[in-house]
Write an enzyme that holds these catalytic residues in place. Structure first.
Site, mmCIF file in Angstrom:
data_model
loop_
_atom_site.group_PDB
_atom_site.id
_atom_site.type_symbol
_atom_site.label_atom_id
_atom_site.label_comp_id
_atom_site.label_asym_id
_atom_site.label_seq_id
_atom_site.Cartn_x
_atom_site.Cartn_y
_atom_site.Cartn_z
ATOM 1 N N ARG A 100 0.913 -1.407 -0.151
ATOM 2 C CA ARG A 100 -0.137 -0.089 0.135
ATOM 3 C C ARG A 100 0.755 1.112 0.302
ATOM 4 O O ARG A 100 0.428 2.233 -0.785
ATOM 5 C CB ARG A 100 -0.936 0.015 1.034
ATOM 6 C CG ARG A 100 -2.046 1.587 1.152
ATOM 7 C CD ARG A 100 -2.819 1.371 0.043
ATOM 8 N NE ARG A 100 -3.409 0.465 0.004
ATOM 9 C CZ ARG A 100 -4.568 0.141 -0.403
ATOM 10 N NH1 ARG A 100 -4.918 1.461 -1.206
ATOM 11 N NH2 ARG A 100 -5.446 -1.015 -0.391
ATOM 12 N N SER A 341 -1.584 -3.644 8.780
ATOM 13 C CA SER A 341 -2.826 -4.401 8.289
ATOM 14 C C SER A 341 -2.945 -5.057 7.014
ATOM 15 O O SER A 341 -2.288 -4.111 6.257
ATOM 16 C CB SER A 341 -4.265 -5.089 9.457
ATOM 17 O OG SER A 341 -5.136 -6.138 9.454
ATOM 18 N N HIS A 343 -4.490 -3.366 5.151
ATOM 19 C CA HIS A 343 -5.549 -2.786 3.862
ATOM 20 C C HIS A 343 -3.418 -2.026 3.426
ATOM 21 O O HIS A 343 -3.181 -1.617 2.294
ATOM 22 C CB HIS A 343 -6.034 -0.884 4.130
ATOM 23 C CG HIS A 343 -6.255 0.318 3.698
ATOM 24 N ND1 HIS A 343 -5.862 0.805 3.171
ATOM 25 C CD2 HIS A 343 -7.302 0.106 2.121
ATOM 26 C CE1 HIS A 343 -6.115 1.676 2.378
ATOM 27 N NE2 HIS A 343 -6.710 0.724 1.467
ATOM 28 N N CYS A 344 -3.054 -2.249 4.685
ATOM 29 C CA CYS A 344 -1.237 -1.710 4.187
ATOM 30 C C CYS A 344 -0.587 -2.914 3.321
ATOM 31 O O CYS A 344 0.268 -2.639 2.817
ATOM 32 C CB CYS A 344 -0.344 -1.638 5.516
ATOM 33 S SG CYS A 344 -1.576 -0.902 6.955
ATOM 34 N N MET A 345 -1.155 -4.662 3.184
ATOM 35 C CA MET A 345 -0.991 -5.033 2.800
ATOM 36 C C MET A 345 -0.954 -5.479 1.199
ATOM 37 O O MET A 345 -1.276 -6.537 0.884
ATOM 38 C CB MET A 345 -0.876 -6.785 2.983
ATOM 39 C CG MET A 345 -0.726 -6.302 4.278
ATOM 40 S SD MET A 345 -0.894 -8.313 5.630
ATOM 41 C CE MET A 345 1.244 -8.345 6.090
#
Length: 358
Positions: A100, A341, A343-345
């Site tokens: 992200r 988590s 969304h970051c991934m």
């Protein structure tokens, strides 16, 4: 042949491009397989098990383009996932998993009744102000552009995808604690960022919150606390214990959001989303678990869970906000040890024909 564009070329906005909202249709989701046990403080096997479940869930709904950094990573991913019909592997040098932030940000030249040509923007990535290694990760947008044959703008400005939240109608949400930190772009002011986000992501109005969660190594990314669920609805994290260090800043965000207006001077619908009730400690102090780090895809929303008493409450808040989408809770208790988590991934590639450049 994809064309490199620079700040000396016409901007995306000048050519009619803007960043679509996350709920717009996706052509694919780009992801990076977790590989470094040291970065996960010895939790890598458990992280990979949770991550594999995330990939398996997303690939039920849309294609996944999975970056793997070496033989061991690819073998581990294939052992856990196999050759799923909508899963494609890419061998790419990587430092970490947070695509992200280090991946491309796509922009699209929409038509009145259909998705238009798709391009991408390539911002600099410096691992949230030099906190970790980043030099391989900073090259990922260039790799993606090459794989797609896509025209793209290369910008000498640090910006992570998790630092910007858009509603698809010209509004962007950001935080001062992140964008104005001196370890990113110390020369840039709020007005400078507003201009850049307007020129390169199509943001006509940039709305600022002050800060994020305690001990968040991103310095308070917006996607850990406050998200659009549609163009007029914002869900924002709240702490319920007045003694919690997150209580006051989340209440300040809530009050500010209730005063904000969209591009047509309309108030937003603001919905409170509880933070996990139990304080989680990791190797470097308090962890920043949050339900706001959900990922919206084609027909689904995947929400991180932590084995916390508020897990089901969070799902109950989110389900009515996504009519027509399956809201799926998946465990992220090991993943949060790395500070982020779901969304970051993930990084969505919106639908649209590839724009090779002017």
């Amino acid at each position: 042949m994809n064309r490199h564009l620079t700040p000396q070329d016409p901007t995306p906005s000048a050519l009619g491009f803007a960043m679509p909202a996350e709920w717009a249709g996706h052509a694919a989701t780009w992801m990076s397989w977790p590989a470094d046990d040291e970065l996960w403080f010895g939790h890598l096997p458990a992280v990979r098990a949770e991550y594999a479940e995330l990939v398996r869930t997303i690939v039920r709904f849309e294609p996944v383009e999975l970056l793997v950094r070496d033989d061991e990573s690819e073998q581990d991913a294939r052992r856990r996932l196999g050759d799923l019909a909508q899963l494609r592997y890419h061998r790419v040098a990587l430092d970490d998993v947070w695509i992200r932030d280090n991946g491309p940000i796509f922009v699209r030249q929409d038509q009145p009744d259909a998705p238009g040509p798709l391009a991408l923007t390539n911002w600099k990535f410096n691992s949230w102000g030099g906190k970790f290694e980043w030099r391989h990760d900073d090259l990922v947008p260039e790799y993606v552009a090459g794989q797609l044959g896509m025209g793209h703008w290369d910008l000498p400005v640090v910006l992570e995808g998790g630092a910007v939240e858009v509603n698809g109608e010209g509004v962007a949400l950001v935080t001062r604690s992140c964008l104005l930190t001196p370890t990113r772009n110390p020369q840039l002011s709020e007005a400078d960022y507003a201009r850049l986000l307007g020129d390169y992501l199509g943001a006509e109005r940039v709305l600022w919150l002050d800060g994020g969660l305690e001990n968040d190594h991103t310095d308070g990314h917006i996607d850990t606390i406050t998200r659009f669920t549609d163009a007029q609805t914002i869900v924002t994290s709240v702490a319920e214990d007045p003694a919690d260090a997150n209580f006051a800043p989340m209440q300040a965000n809530l009050a500010r959001l209730r005063e904000m207006r969209d591009g047509q001077d309309r108030p937003f619908r603001v919905v409170e989303l509880p933070l996990p009730a139990v304080r989680l400690e990791g190797a470097e102090g308090r962890l920043p678990p949050t339900y706001a780090n959900f990922y919206i895809g084609n027909g689904f929303v995947v929400v991180p869970l932590y084995g916390d008493p508020n897990d089901e409450r969070a799902l109950e808040v989110l389900r009515p906000l996504f009519p027509g989408r399956e809201v799926i809770g998946l465990m992220s208790r090991a993943i949060i040890e790395g500070g982020g988590s779901f969304h970051c991934m993930t990084q969505q590639q919106p639908e649209g024909d590839v724009w090779p450049g002017p």
